[in-house]
Design a protein around this motif. Structure first.
Motif, short mmCIF file in Angstrom:
data_model
loop_
_atom_site.label_atom_id
_atom_site.label_comp_id
_atom_site.label_asym_id
_atom_site.label_seq_id
_atom_site.Cartn_x
_atom_site.Cartn_y
_atom_site.Cartn_z
N GLY A 29 21.98 -8.33 -84.02
CA GLY A 29 23.41 -8.55 -83.82
C GLY A 29 24.07 -7.77 -82.72
O GLY A 29 25.27 -7.94 -82.48
N LEU A 30 23.34 -6.89 -82.03
CA LEU A 30 23.88 -6.16 -80.88
C LEU A 30 23.26 -6.76 -79.62
O LEU A 30 22.27 -6.27 -79.10
CB LEU A 30 23.57 -4.66 -80.99
N GLU A 31 23.86 -7.83 -79.16
CA GLU A 31 23.26 -8.61 -78.09
C GLU A 31 23.17 -7.81 -76.79
O GLU A 31 24.17 -7.32 -76.27
CB GLU A 31 24.06 -9.88 -77.84
N VAL A 32 21.96 -7.70 -76.25
CA VAL A 32 21.75 -7.03 -74.97
C VAL A 32 21.94 -8.06 -73.87
O VAL A 32 21.17 -9.00 -73.74
CB VAL A 32 20.34 -6.41 -74.90
N GLU A 33 22.99 -7.87 -73.08
CA GLU A 33 23.33 -8.83 -72.04
C GLU A 33 22.55 -8.58 -70.75
O GLU A 33 22.36 -9.50 -69.96
CB GLU A 33 24.83 -8.78 -71.77
N SER A 34 22.12 -7.34 -70.53
CA SER A 34 21.32 -7.05 -69.34
C SER A 34 20.50 -5.79 -69.58
O SER A 34 20.86 -4.94 -70.40
CB SER A 34 22.22 -6.86 -68.11
N LEU A 35 19.37 -5.72 -68.88
CA LEU A 35 18.49 -4.55 -68.94
C LEU A 35 18.06 -4.25 -67.51
O LEU A 35 17.49 -5.12 -66.85
CB LEU A 35 17.28 -4.83 -69.82
N GLU A 36 18.35 -3.05 -67.04
CA GLU A 36 17.97 -2.72 -65.66
C GLU A 36 17.43 -1.30 -65.58
O GLU A 36 17.83 -0.42 -66.35
CB GLU A 36 19.16 -2.88 -64.71
N LYS A 37 16.50 -1.14 -64.64
CA LYS A 37 15.93 0.17 -64.41
C LYS A 37 16.91 1.00 -63.59
O LYS A 37 17.49 0.52 -62.63
CB LYS A 37 14.60 0.04 -63.67
N VAL A 38 17.09 2.27 -63.98
CA VAL A 38 18.04 3.14 -63.31
C VAL A 38 17.30 4.39 -62.85
O VAL A 38 16.58 5.01 -63.62
CB VAL A 38 19.20 3.54 -64.24
N GLN A 39 17.49 4.73 -61.59
CA GLN A 39 16.92 5.97 -61.05
C GLN A 39 17.98 7.05 -61.06
O GLN A 39 19.13 6.80 -60.73
CB GLN A 39 16.38 5.73 -59.64
N ALA A 40 17.54 8.27 -61.37
CA ALA A 40 18.49 9.37 -61.48
C ALA A 40 19.20 9.62 -60.15
O ALA A 40 20.37 9.97 -60.12
CB ALA A 40 17.77 10.63 -61.94
N VAL A 41 18.47 9.47 -59.06
CA VAL A 41 19.07 9.51 -57.73
C VAL A 41 18.59 8.28 -56.99
O VAL A 41 17.49 7.77 -57.26
CB VAL A 41 18.70 10.80 -56.96
N PRO A 42 19.37 7.76 -56.04
CA PRO A 42 18.94 6.57 -55.31
C PRO A 42 17.58 6.77 -54.66
O PRO A 42 17.32 7.80 -54.01
CB PRO A 42 20.05 6.39 -54.26
N GLY A 43 16.72 5.80 -54.84
CA GLY A 43 15.39 5.88 -54.28
C GLY A 43 14.40 6.62 -55.14
O GLY A 43 13.18 6.51 -54.93
N GLY A 44 14.91 7.39 -56.12
CA GLY A 44 14.01 8.08 -57.04
C GLY A 44 13.13 9.13 -56.39
O GLY A 44 12.10 9.52 -56.95
N LEU A 45 13.50 9.61 -55.17
CA LEU A 45 12.72 10.62 -54.43
C LEU A 45 11.30 10.16 -54.13
O LEU A 45 10.40 11.00 -53.91
CB LEU A 45 12.70 11.96 -55.19
N GLU A 46 11.10 8.86 -54.09
CA GLU A 46 9.76 8.34 -53.78
C GLU A 46 9.38 8.71 -52.35
O GLU A 46 10.17 8.56 -51.40
CB GLU A 46 9.74 6.82 -53.93
N GLY A 47 8.15 9.22 -52.16
CA GLY A 47 7.65 9.59 -50.84
C GLY A 47 7.99 11.00 -50.42
O GLY A 47 7.53 11.46 -49.37
N LEU A 48 8.80 11.70 -51.20
CA LEU A 48 9.17 13.08 -50.89
C LEU A 48 8.22 14.04 -51.60
O LEU A 48 7.87 13.84 -52.77
CB LEU A 48 10.60 13.37 -51.32
N VAL A 49 7.77 15.08 -50.87
CA VAL A 49 6.82 16.05 -51.43
C VAL A 49 7.30 17.46 -51.13
O VAL A 49 8.15 17.69 -50.27
CB VAL A 49 5.39 15.84 -50.88
N ILE A 50 6.71 18.41 -51.86
CA ILE A 50 7.02 19.82 -51.62
C ILE A 50 6.11 20.32 -50.50
O ILE A 50 4.89 20.12 -50.53
CB ILE A 50 6.81 20.66 -52.88
N GLY A 51 6.70 20.94 -49.49
CA GLY A 51 5.94 21.45 -48.35
C GLY A 51 6.14 22.95 -48.15
O GLY A 51 7.08 23.55 -48.69
N TYR A 52 5.25 23.54 -47.32
CA TYR A 52 5.32 24.97 -47.01
C TYR A 52 5.39 25.11 -45.50
O TYR A 52 4.54 24.61 -44.76
CB TYR A 52 4.08 25.70 -47.55
N VAL A 53 6.45 25.78 -45.01
CA VAL A 53 6.64 25.96 -43.57
C VAL A 53 5.75 27.11 -43.10
O VAL A 53 6.02 28.29 -43.37
CB VAL A 53 8.12 26.26 -43.24
N LYS A 54 4.67 26.76 -42.37
CA LYS A 54 3.72 27.76 -41.89
C LYS A 54 4.17 28.37 -40.57
O LYS A 54 3.90 29.54 -40.28
CB LYS A 54 2.34 27.15 -41.74
#
Length: 800
Positions: A29-54
């Motif tokens: 009885g609680l009709e779900v009208e839409s279901l969508e994936k949500v990222q906490a930040v736009p792009g989901g930080l995909e492709g970003l890594v932790i680096g060390y400046v040598k």
């Protein structure tokens, strides 16, 4: 209503996917009208890594750029040109590698490519927090803690979890489900699992140094009011987890204190309000109403005039907040606030709704208070919010909880029988199943017998007050899809009058649509400015707006508004019809009548190469009205010329006994002006109830088509100007009832060549005998009788 999947799982332990949860909610009885994936930040930080400046050396060709060597955990270090002033050797940073799409706070997303910057190769980008949606600062690159592991995906390092947003079409009766707790409660009942509520056992009163007394003067509008004070808080941005949790459901972060109140509202369904304790004049809170017309400035900096019925939260000097609706500009939490007065209350739903409508304010709080929140969760929600405020803003609880609850809201007592449950569900689902579902829904079983159960329904279930309501609850949790379709269906015969209303309405609609008309559907609510007399109007006690404050008394203005809407969009040639009701208050009673309205304006047909467009006229509408009545088999009626408050001129057809069938003609310019219509409109108003009754009384008679030819004869005559064709037609049909089949007018003349007060009619008469061919002698005899009666009854002079 928006529900976060991750947030929901804090209440229930389940491995069901978001898609599974959506299906479960819709099924119960609680009709779900839409279901969508949500990222906490736009792009989901995909492709970003932790680096060390040598290395970080000066760019040979640019003073403000540096050439860095960055280890990102790959086989080779990356050379990256960076313009940030704070980049230095030994830093742990966030790196966008080649091929990554970066989503900055401002501007469009862009892709990182390998490039040359002032002659030096750059294989990525060292990121500032605003460039990847993690903050607002652009003063320099993000510098991470030294223990950050090189090569770790940024998404993992910052503990970002994708979420799913479920949009639920919450019906007005389900106030209990207007929160993550309420939604989780239904899912837990369906899955037969336990529900986990936030633990508030750690709540404690640290001291009583900032006690603010509360007085509730309007107990009917505020049955329960709980509060406490938290001192020594630091107002600042909320932590990332709180921002993200609110962002998923579309709530904007304001500050840590306000965010906590919004968090608890969506978590538990209990609205809260936080006041700056230093802004409470006289160190006292008054829950009361104020004098009619009292000025009050709300949070949106708008000054509003209060009604004497508006419940307010005030202090010793005046109002601070519209209770359950909207806060005031002067008492809210500010950056300088150190002490907070926290409110958790149960307000009367009717009071909140009237105030919300009166001021045109719709808030998340009023949405829930209007439908009815849980009066038993007030103190629990207050403790939950206090603990969260201490977690994100520090401070100590500096007062006891003040809980003013003189007349507790009682649960609903409901008796249900197993026999009725099985009968209405259509299936015996078992007593154990019934009791398990009832207990899972927080409904207490206080007594059980062989016949049924005595129940106490919690007061937050405002829609469960009868036996049938409880049965509906059992059925929806058991599952509508689990009820088999029976092999035998019983039904009673319907003895309603024939033809049915829909059959007649469809026949009329088919006729009008076939003639180029479009059906419209308008709101039955309209403006009182359209009413001829407000004394007979059906007024709304709680209007949605000043433009929709009465029920319509005519379909004219709703149709004219549609005409104006289309004409303003260069659609001038219009043909509309509408079936609807008109409403009246007469002699102390409310009545409604079914109407059919027809509108024509503009050109009668589109311009063609071989003919010019001609405007519609009164006679186009008359032909349509006559054809419609003929289609329904209604031919016996009288005709009167009319001049009404809606029509400048027109005709009225009446059936025997004075019943009006239809009024039609040209709409008065004053009425056109009210609706913003500039061109002439022709309008017909049918009494559909009368039409339907006449159609039901009609007896269909079939007869064989005559084998013998019909004969036409014409007469031209002079008559007084007040004589109508309808009168002449009645004289003719009365004179010859058997052989005269039709009378028509094919010419009318009135001018200076005729005597004063006279006009000329040219009529045609169709004669036919069903049994033999008519002879000239018989035809001449009939025509002579017609001429005699026209002269005797209408004073007609036959023109030779």
């Amino acid at each position: 209503m928006k529900i976060s999947y991750n947030w929901l799982k804090e209440f229930i332990q389940t491995d069901k996917s978001p898609e599974d949860i959506s299906q479960i909610l819709t099924g119960i009885g609680l009709e779900v009208e839409s279901l969508e994936k949500v990222q906490a930040v736009p792009g989901g930080l995909e492709g970003l890594v932790i680096g060390y400046v040598k290395e970080a050396q000066q760019h040979p060709n640019a003073d403000r750029l540096r050439v860095t060597k960055v280890d990102v955990g790959g086989a080779e270090d990356l050379q990256i040109v960076c313009g940030a002033p704070n980049v230095a050797t030994g830093q742990k940073v966030v790196v966008a590698t080649v091929g990554t799409t970066v989503h900055p706070n401002q501007g469009e997303p862009f892709k990182i490519n390998k490039s040359k910057i002032r002659g030096e190769v750059s294989e990525g980008m060292i990121c500032a927090e605003d460039e990847i949606g993690l903050g607002e600062s652009h003063a320099g690159i993000m510098v991470l803690d030294a223990d950050a592991e090189v090569g770790t995906p940024a998404k993992t390092y910052f503990k970002l979890n994708d979420d799913y947003l479920l949009e639920i079409g919450l019906t007005p009766n389900r106030a209990d489900a207007a929160s993550h707790l309420g939604t989780a409660r239904d899912i837990a009942a369906f899955l037969k699992i336990e529900i986990s509520k936030p633990d508030v056992s750690a709540f404690k009163v640290d001291n009583t140094s900032r006690t603010i007394p509360v007085t509730v003067e309007a107990e009917a509008a505020c049955p329960r009011y709980a509060s406490l004070t938290i001192s020594g808080v630091t107002v600042q941005d909320s932590p990332q987890w709180l921002k993200e949790r609110l962002a998923v459901i579309g709530v904007r972060s304001i500050n840590n204190i306000v965010d906590v109140t919004n968090y608890v509202l969506h978590e538990l369904g209990q609205p809260l309000h936080a006041f700056d304790a230093d802004a409470i004049a006289g160190n006292q809170v008054l829950v009361k109403t104020y004098a009619e017309g009292t000025a009050f400035v709300t949070l949106d900096d708008a000054e509003r005039k209060l009604s004497a019925d508006d419940l307010m939260i005030g202090n010793a000097e005046g109002p601070m907040c519209i209770a359950g609706v909207f806060g005031g500009a002067g008492s809210g939490v500010k950056d300088s606030t150190t002490d907070v007065f926290l409110e958790s209350a149960y307000f009367n739903p009717v009071s909140v709704r009237k105030t919300s409508k009166r001021h045109g304010l719709k808030t998340d709080a009023s949405f829930r208070f209007e439908r009815g929140v849980d009066p038993d969760i007030t103190v629990y929600a207050l403790k939950r919010a206090a603990l969260l405020i201490q977690e994100v803003a520090g401070g100590v609880v500096s007062s006891e909880i003040s809980d003013i609850y003189p007349s507790p809201v009682q649960p609903f007592s409901v008796e249900v029988t197993y026999r009725n449950i099985d009968r209405l569900i259509g299936k015996a689902i078992g007593q154990d199943t019934i009791k398990a579902i009832i207990k899972a829904l927080d409904i207490e079983i206080i007594n059980e017998s062989a016949e049924g159960l005595s129940l106490l329904v919690p007061p937050y279930r405002v829609d469960v007050t009868r036996e049938v309501d409880v049965i509906e609850e059992v059925l929806r949790i058991y599952g509508y899809n689990n009820i088999e379709i029976p092999t035998q269906i019983r039904a009673s015969l319907n003895n309603s009058a024939r033809p049915e209303k829909d059959t007649v309405q469809n026949a009329i609609a088919d006729l009008l649509s076939s003639n180029g008309f479009n059906e419209i559907l308008s709101n039955s609510l309209t403006s009182s400015s359209y009413a001829d007399s407000l004394d007979n109007a059906v007024k709304l006690l709680n209007p949605l707006s000043s433009d929709l404050d009465i029920m319509r008394q005519t379909l004219l203005y709703s149709g004219l508004e549609a005409v104006a809407y289309n004409q303003n969009r260069r659609q001038a040639d219009l043909k509309f019809y509408e079936f609807g009701k008109a409403y009246f208050y007469e002699d102390g009673k409310y009545t409604e009548t079914q109407r059919l309205a027809v509108f024509v304006t503009g050109a009668s047909a589109q311009e063609q190469w071989n003919q010019k467009a001609s405007p519609v006229s009164f006679y186009h509408l008359k032909a349509l009205v006559d054809g419609l009545l003929s289609r329904l088999g209604i031919t016996d009626y009288t005709t009167d010329e009319i001049n009404t408050s809606e029509l400048s001129y027109g005709l009225q057809y009446n059936f025997r006994g004075g019943k009006t069938l239809v009024k039609f003609g040209s709409v008065l310019p004053a009425a056109l002006k009210k609706a913003g219509v500039e061109k002439e409109v022709f309008y017909a108003d049918f009494n559909f109830d009368t039409l339907l009754n006449l159609v039901r009384k009609n007896k269909v008679v079939y007869k064989e088509i005559s084998k013998f030819p019909s004969v036409r004869r014409d007469l031209s005559m002079l008559v007084d100007t007040q004589v109508t064709f309808g009168q002449l037609k009645q004289i003719a049909l009365k004179t010859e009832r058997k052989l005269l089949t039709d009378v028509n007018v094919f010419d009318i003349y009135q001018g200076d060549k005729l005597p004063a007060g006279k006009k000329s009619y040219a009529l045609s008469f169709m004669l036919q005998d069903e049994e033999k061919t008519l002879t000239d002698k018989a035809i001449d005899a009939i025509m002579q009788k017609l001429i005699y009666n026209f002269g005797k009854e209408a004073g007609a002079e036959i023109r030779k």
